[in-house]
Design a protein around this motif. Structure first.
Motif, PDB file in Angstrom:
ATOM      1  N   GLU A 119     -43.719  13.644  21.143  1.00 35.55           N
ATOM      2  CA  GLU A 119     -43.219  12.867  22.285  1.00 35.55           C
ATOM      3  C   GLU A 119     -41.703  12.704  22.204  1.00 35.55           C
ATOM      4  OE1 GLU A 119     -46.758   9.864  23.682  1.00 35.55           O
ATOM      5  OE2 GLU A 119     -45.633   9.324  21.876  1.00 35.55           O
ATOM      6  N   ASP A 124     -39.828  15.427  28.115  1.00 36.90           N
ATOM      7  CA  ASP A 124     -40.163  15.772  29.497  1.00 36.90           C
ATOM      8  C   ASP A 124     -41.625  16.123  29.701  1.00 36.90           C
ATOM      9  OD1 ASP A 124     -37.509  15.351  30.175  1.00 36.90           O
ATOM     10  OD2 ASP A 124     -36.968  17.450  29.828  1.00 36.90           O
ATOM     11  N   GLU A 125     -42.391  16.236  28.612  1.00 45.52           N
ATOM     12  CA  GLU A 125     -43.813  16.565  28.732  1.00 45.52           C
ATOM     13  C   GLU A 125     -44.579  15.348  29.251  1.00 45.52           C
ATOM     14  OE1 GLU A 125     -45.357  19.652  27.879  1.00 45.52           O
ATOM     15  OE2 GLU A 125     -43.271  20.296  27.845  1.00 45.52           O
ATOM     16  N   THR A 126     -45.489  15.578  30.181  1.00 43.43           N
ATOM     17  CA  THR A 126     -46.309  14.485  30.693  1.00 43.43           C
ATOM     18  C   THR A 126     -47.418  14.174  29.694  1.00 43.43           C
ATOM     19  OG1 THR A 126     -47.888  15.927  31.807  1.00 43.43           O
ATOM     20  CG2 THR A 126     -45.912  15.290  33.065  1.00 43.43           C
ATOM     21  N   SER A 127     -48.066  13.046  29.873  1.00 43.89           N
ATOM     22  CA  SER A 127     -49.194  12.679  29.006  1.00 43.89           C
ATOM     23  C   SER A 127     -50.289  13.734  29.061  1.00 43.89           C
ATOM     24  CB  SER A 127     -49.764  11.320  29.422  1.00 43.89           C
ATOM     25  OG  SER A 127     -48.803  10.317  29.233  1.00 43.89           O
ATOM     26  N   GLU A 128     -50.529  14.290  30.245  1.00 43.40           N
ATOM     27  CA  GLU A 128     -51.556  15.319  30.403  1.00 43.40           C
ATOM     28  C   GLU A 128     -51.183  16.586  29.640  1.00 43.40           C
ATOM     29  OE1 GLU A 128     -50.183  13.640  33.050  1.00 43.40           O
ATOM     30  OE2 GLU A 128     -51.892  12.293  33.362  1.00 43.40           O
ATOM     31  N   GLU A 129     -49.908  16.971  29.689  1.00 43.92           N
ATOM     32  CA  GLU A 129     -49.467  18.161  28.952  1.00 43.92           C
ATOM     33  C   GLU A 129     -49.567  17.940  27.444  1.00 43.92           C
ATOM     34  OE1 GLU A 129     -46.196  20.082  32.027  1.00 43.92           O
ATOM     35  OE2 GLU A 129     -45.664  18.272  30.903  1.00 43.92           O
ATOM     36  N   LEU A 130     -49.186  16.756  26.993  1.00 39.11           N
ATOM     37  CA  LEU A 130     -49.304  16.453  25.565  1.00 39.11           C
ATOM     38  C   LEU A 130     -50.767  16.454  25.128  1.00 39.11           C
ATOM     39  CD1 LEU A 130     -46.632  13.654  25.100  1.00 39.11           C
ATOM     40  CD2 LEU A 130     -46.530  16.006  24.260  1.00 39.11           C
TER      41      LEU A 130
END
Length: 135
Positions: A119, A124-130
């Motif tokens: 994180e 810039d990564e969304t929670s869904e991408e992570l």
């Protein structure tokens, strides 16, 4: 670069002194008994799964295979088979995250530290991408 394009991969025997550990390693201490069992297996039948590395200025950075590399070093091997891939920093991090968290039984705190680290370096990564990164 495509994960499914065979031309993006090459298999090489790499001298151990040219392999450095990847900066992302969520496991703090390898389990001693597990490492000994791995060493016995490698000593008996060889290394069945090559390491994953990327070239870094005449050296190689380990992406996946920390315990296998440690076992081979302890066994006194001089070189190891490795899949060599050109990876960006982001691709290397993603591959390391997948190999070290999604597929392995990590302690809860190690998993939390891994998520926190990703994180921080990938804001810039969304929670869904992570969530996809961590399986």
């Amino acid at each position: 670069m495509s994960a499914t394009d065979p031309s993006d991969y090459r298999l090489e025997w790499i001298p151990l002194e040219r392999v450095s550990y990847h900066f992302f390693q969520p496991r703090k201490q390898p389990d001693r008994e597990e490492l000994l069992q791995l060493m016995l297996s490698i000593d008996k039948v060889g290394l069945l799964h090559p390491l994953l590395v990327r070239p870094r200025g005449g050296q190689y950075e380990l992406i996946s295979g920390h315990r296998r590399l440690s076992a081979c070093r302890k066994l006194g091997w001089k070189a190891v088979p490795a899949i060599v891939r050109e990876l960006t920093d982001e691709e290397a991090l993603q591959a390391a995250v997948h190999a070290n968290t999604a597929m392995l039984d990590l302690q809860l705190m190690e998993r939390c530290e891994a998520i926190t680290y990703v994180e921080k370096v990938m804001p810039d990564e969304t929670s869904e991408e992570l969530a996809q990164w961590f399986g």
